[in-house]
Design a protein around this motif. Structure first.
Motif, PDB file in Angstrom:
ATOM      1  N   GLU A   1     -17.951  -3.120   5.813  1.00 15.03           N
ATOM      2  CA  GLU A   1     -17.333  -1.662   5.157  1.00 15.03           C
ATOM      3  C   GLU A   1     -15.844  -1.428   4.929  1.00 15.03           C
ATOM      4  O   GLU A   1     -15.574  -0.537   4.460  1.00 15.03           O
ATOM      5  N   ASN A   2     -14.958  -1.438   6.262  1.00 14.86           N
ATOM      6  CA  ASN A   2     -14.336  -1.465   6.635  1.00 14.86           C
ATOM      7  C   ASN A   2     -12.750  -2.085   6.815  1.00 14.86           C
ATOM      8  O   ASN A   2     -12.311  -1.686   7.450  1.00 14.86           O
ATOM      9  N   VAL A   3     -12.772  -2.947   5.803  1.00 11.38           N
ATOM     10  CA  VAL A   3     -11.485  -3.952   5.726  1.00 11.38           C
ATOM     11  C   VAL A   3     -12.013  -4.416   4.546  1.00 11.38           C
ATOM     12  O   VAL A   3     -13.271  -4.089   3.322  1.00 11.38           O
ATOM     13  N   ASP A   4     -10.650  -4.632   3.778  1.00 15.01           N
ATOM     14  CA  ASP A   4     -10.192  -5.102   2.576  1.00 15.01           C
ATOM     15  C   ASP A   4      -9.540  -6.868   1.959  1.00 15.01           C
ATOM     16  O   ASP A   4      -9.425  -7.951   3.255  1.00 15.01           O
ATOM     17  N   TRP A   5     -10.693  -7.139   1.328  1.00 16.03           N
ATOM     18  CA  TRP A   5     -10.689  -9.091   1.525  1.00 16.03           C
ATOM     19  C   TRP A   5      -9.056  -9.177   0.328  1.00 16.03           C
ATOM     20  O   TRP A   5      -8.959  -9.450  -0.963  1.00 16.03           O
ATOM     21  N   GLU A   6      -7.851  -8.673   1.036  1.00 18.04           N
ATOM     22  CA  GLU A   6      -7.067  -8.455   0.417  1.00 18.04           C
ATOM     23  C   GLU A   6      -5.515  -8.878   1.587  1.00 18.04           C
ATOM     24  O   GLU A   6      -5.054  -8.650   2.715  1.00 18.04           O
ATOM     25  N   ASP A   7      -5.030  -9.916   1.170  1.00 21.28           N
ATOM     26  CA  ASP A   7      -3.558 -10.653   1.603  1.00 21.28           C
ATOM     27  C   ASP A   7      -1.880  -9.821   1.494  1.00 21.28           C
ATOM     28  O   ASP A   7      -2.040  -9.797  -0.334  1.00 21.28           O
ATOM     29  N   VAL A   8      -1.634  -8.876   2.252  1.00 20.73           N
ATOM     30  CA  VAL A   8      -0.562  -8.235   1.325  1.00 20.73           C
ATOM     31  C   VAL A   8       0.312  -7.933   2.128  1.00 20.73           C
ATOM     32  O   VAL A   8       0.312  -8.065   4.028  1.00 20.73           O
ATOM     33  N   ILE A   9       1.830  -8.167   1.684  1.00 19.65           N
ATOM     34  CA  ILE A   9       2.845  -7.865   2.650  1.00 19.65           C
ATOM     35  C   ILE A   9       3.701  -7.020   1.649  1.00 19.65           C
ATOM     36  O   ILE A   9       3.679  -6.582   0.668  1.00 19.65           O
ATOM     37  N   THR A  10       4.179  -5.832   2.710  1.00 23.26           N
ATOM     38  CA  THR A  10       5.439  -5.004   2.054  1.00 23.26           C
ATOM     39  C   THR A  10       6.609  -5.397   1.757  1.00 23.26           C
ATOM     40  O   THR A  10       7.541  -5.270   3.082  1.00 23.26           O
ATOM     41  N   LEU A  11       7.522  -4.713   0.876  1.00 20.50           N
ATOM     42  CA  LEU A  11       9.400  -5.320   0.532  1.00 20.50           C
ATOM     43  C   LEU A  11       9.821  -3.606   0.472  1.00 20.50           C
ATOM     44  O   LEU A  11       9.378  -2.945  -0.139  1.00 20.50           O
ATOM     45  N   LEU A  12      10.437  -3.790   0.935  1.00 21.99           N
ATOM     46  CA  LEU A  12      11.458  -2.598   1.865  1.00 21.99           C
ATOM     47  C   LEU A  12      12.827  -2.986   2.194  1.00 21.99           C
ATOM     48  O   LEU A  12      13.240  -3.828   1.970  1.00 21.99           O
ATOM     49  N   ASP A  13      13.815  -2.439   1.253  1.00 26.28           N
ATOM     50  CA  ASP A  13      15.572  -2.831   1.726  1.00 26.28           C
ATOM     51  C   ASP A  13      16.115  -3.373   3.078  1.00 26.28           C
ATOM     52  O   ASP A  13      16.441  -3.856   3.238  1.00 26.28           O
ATOM     53  N   ASP A  14      14.718  -2.588   3.811  1.00 27.22           N
ATOM     54  CA  ASP A  14      15.459  -2.687   5.347  1.00 27.22           C
ATOM     55  C   ASP A  14      14.737  -3.509   5.612  1.00 27.22           C
ATOM     56  O   ASP A  14      14.894  -3.511   7.093  1.00 27.22           O
ATOM     57  N   ASN A  15      13.646  -4.111   5.685  1.00 33.61           N
ATOM     58  CA  ASN A  15      12.424  -4.799   6.330  1.00 33.61           C
ATOM     59  C   ASN A  15      12.516  -6.444   6.320  1.00 33.61           C
ATOM     60  O   ASN A  15      13.489  -6.634   5.459  1.00 33.61           O
ATOM     61  N   GLU A  16      12.293  -7.288   7.102  1.00 32.06           N
ATOM     62  CA  GLU A  16      11.904  -9.200   6.630  1.00 32.06           C
ATOM     63  C   GLU A  16      10.889  -9.203   5.745  1.00 32.06           C
ATOM     64  O   GLU A  16      10.209  -9.043   5.768  1.00 32.06           O
ATOM     65  N   TRP A  17      11.885  -9.731   4.814  1.00 28.62           N
ATOM     66  CA  TRP A  17      11.279 -10.509   3.980  1.00 28.62           C
ATOM     67  C   TRP A  17      10.730 -12.591   4.166  1.00 28.62           C
ATOM     68  O   TRP A  17      11.367 -12.401   4.851  1.00 28.62           O
ATOM     69  N   PRO A  18       9.891 -12.827   3.355  1.00 30.33           N
ATOM     70  CA  PRO A  18       9.544 -13.812   3.622  1.00 30.33           C
ATOM     71  C   PRO A  18      11.231 -14.565   3.180  1.00 30.33           C
ATOM     72  O   PRO A  18      11.858 -14.552   1.770  1.00 30.33           O
ATOM     73  N   SER A  19      11.325 -16.179   3.452  1.00 28.40           N
ATOM     74  CA  SER A  19      12.169 -16.669   3.896  1.00 28.40           C
ATOM     75  C   SER A  19      12.121 -18.022   2.900  1.00 28.40           C
ATOM     76  O   SER A  19      13.498 -19.374   2.781  1.00 28.40           O
ATOM     77  N   LYS A  20      11.136 -18.786   3.319  1.00 23.91           N
ATOM     78  CA  LYS A  20      10.704 -19.982   3.287  1.00 23.91           C
ATOM     79  C   LYS A  20      10.366 -20.329   1.617  1.00 23.91           C
ATOM     80  O   LYS A  20      11.224 -21.302   0.988  1.00 23.91           O
ATOM     81  N   THR A  21      10.024 -19.189   0.989  1.00 28.70           N
ATOM     82  CA  THR A  21       9.765 -19.715   0.107  1.00 28.70           C
ATOM     83  C   THR A  21      11.475 -19.358  -1.785  1.00 28.70           C
ATOM     84  O   THR A  21      11.736 -18.367  -1.149  1.00 28.70           O
ATOM     85  N   SER A  22      11.783 -20.602  -1.913  1.00 33.04           N
ATOM     86  CA  SER A  22      12.754 -20.639  -2.715  1.00 33.04           C
ATOM     87  C   SER A  22      13.303 -19.566  -3.615  1.00 33.04           C
ATOM     88  O   SER A  22      11.699 -19.101  -4.095  1.00 33.04           O
TER      89      SER A  22
END
Length: 310
Positions: free
Chosen positions: A88-109
């Motif tokens: 009931e209290n979870v979601d089947w979702e993989d999620v990241i949030t992109l903001l101007d000042d947070n760390e973004w994924p770096s391995k994906t070209s």
């Protein structure tokens, strides 16, 4: 029943064609809270790159992690128990949030360059959509943007949530994303054009938001409902878990600054009920977010009451 699909380029036209398009957008905001824009001005080649880098990112950096995540392990254990109980209290979702000042994924070209360009385009589109809302509500041009920016500055929040909904082995036991309304302002969704799953609640029925190639789905959040004094309602929506396909979903949120004061636009409040019976309270968006964090998946009316009481 399908949510409205609107040719946004016609807003730049004149005469009857423009008036018809403005009316379609007003109807999308008033009757649906969701509509899809085609010819929205974001280059197709950029959208194709966004699909590519987001799918590559999930495959390269997230897929294996998700397979071993708490939600995946809990779901498998629950299925083995075969008790008919649901997660009931979870979601089947993989999620990241992109903001101007947070760390973004770096391995994906190309991920950072592509998504930076995409976010800049989406922010401009959000501001155009808000200007159309201003005009349809007979508010001064720039009213909503100014309210969200707490005046003339650039303090509005603009975030992008990159989600994947991997194939789910037991979709009957878990939601992709539980039903909710969005807390903020204008949401711009670039959804998967093959794998469905997004649904909105309309007239007591759950309706699919049909996948369409390279359209942008717009929906209005709770703050647009307040500013419009209830003329534009935020709409309940959810994502179903599906047994096949890997649904990609990129949602960008143009939300007020946490310091912004939100209240119904004075021009939309009947003079005689201004003091006595204002449906929506006046509040700081940051206070609303504190309430929403605890009540996201609960009915929205008590959220307005809770923030009124602060």
């Amino acid at each position: 029943m399908a949510i409205p699909v609107i040719d946004f380029s016609k807003v730049n036209g004149t005469g009857e064609e423009r008036a018809k398009t403005m009316a379609q957008i007003a109807n999308g905001c008033e009757e649906w809270g969701f509509f899809q824009l085609m010819n929205h001005g974001i280059p197709e080649e950029l959208l194709e790159k966004v699909k590519k880098v987001c799918s590559e990112y999930f495959k390269l950096e997230r897929e294996e992690i998700f397979k071993n995540s708490t939600v995946a392990n809990t779901l498998n254990a629950l299925a083995e128990k075969n008790s008919g109980e649901k997660l009931e209290n979870v979601d089947w979702e993989d999620v990241i949030t992109l903001l101007d000042d947070n760390e973004w994924p770096s391995k994906t070209s190309g991920f950072k360059e592509t998504m930076t360009e995409y976010r800049a385009e989406l922010k401009k589109l959000a501001e155009k959509v808000m200007e159309v809302m201003d005009e349809n509500l007979s508010l001064p041009k720039g009213y909503i943007k100014k309210a969200f920016n707490d005046g003339e500055g650039h303090s509005a929040f603009f975030g992008t949530k990159v989600s994947h909904y991997p194939p789910c082995p037991h979709p009957e036991l878990v939601n992709g994303l539980r039903a909710h309304t969005d807390a903020g302002g204008v949401i711009l969704l670039f959804q998967d054009d093959v794998v469905g799953g997004l649904q909105i609640l309309k007239d007591g029925q759950w309706i699919d938001v049909q996948p369409m190639k390279n359209t942008i789905v717009i929906n209005t959040g709770d703050q647009i409902e307040v500013l419009s004094n209830g003329r534009y309602k935020s709409t309940w929506h959810r994502v179903l878990a599906t047994p096949d396909g890997n649904r990609r979903s990129i949602a960008s949120f143009y939300n007020p600054s946490l310091k912004a004061t939100i209240a119904p636009a004075p021009g939309l409040v009947e003079k005689d009920d201004e003091e006595i019976n204002q449906t929506y309270p006046k509040f700081l968006f940051g206070d609303y977010m504190s309430v929403y964090a605890k009540q996201k998946f609960l009915p929205k009316e008590p959220r307005f009451e809770a923030v009124r009481a602060l």
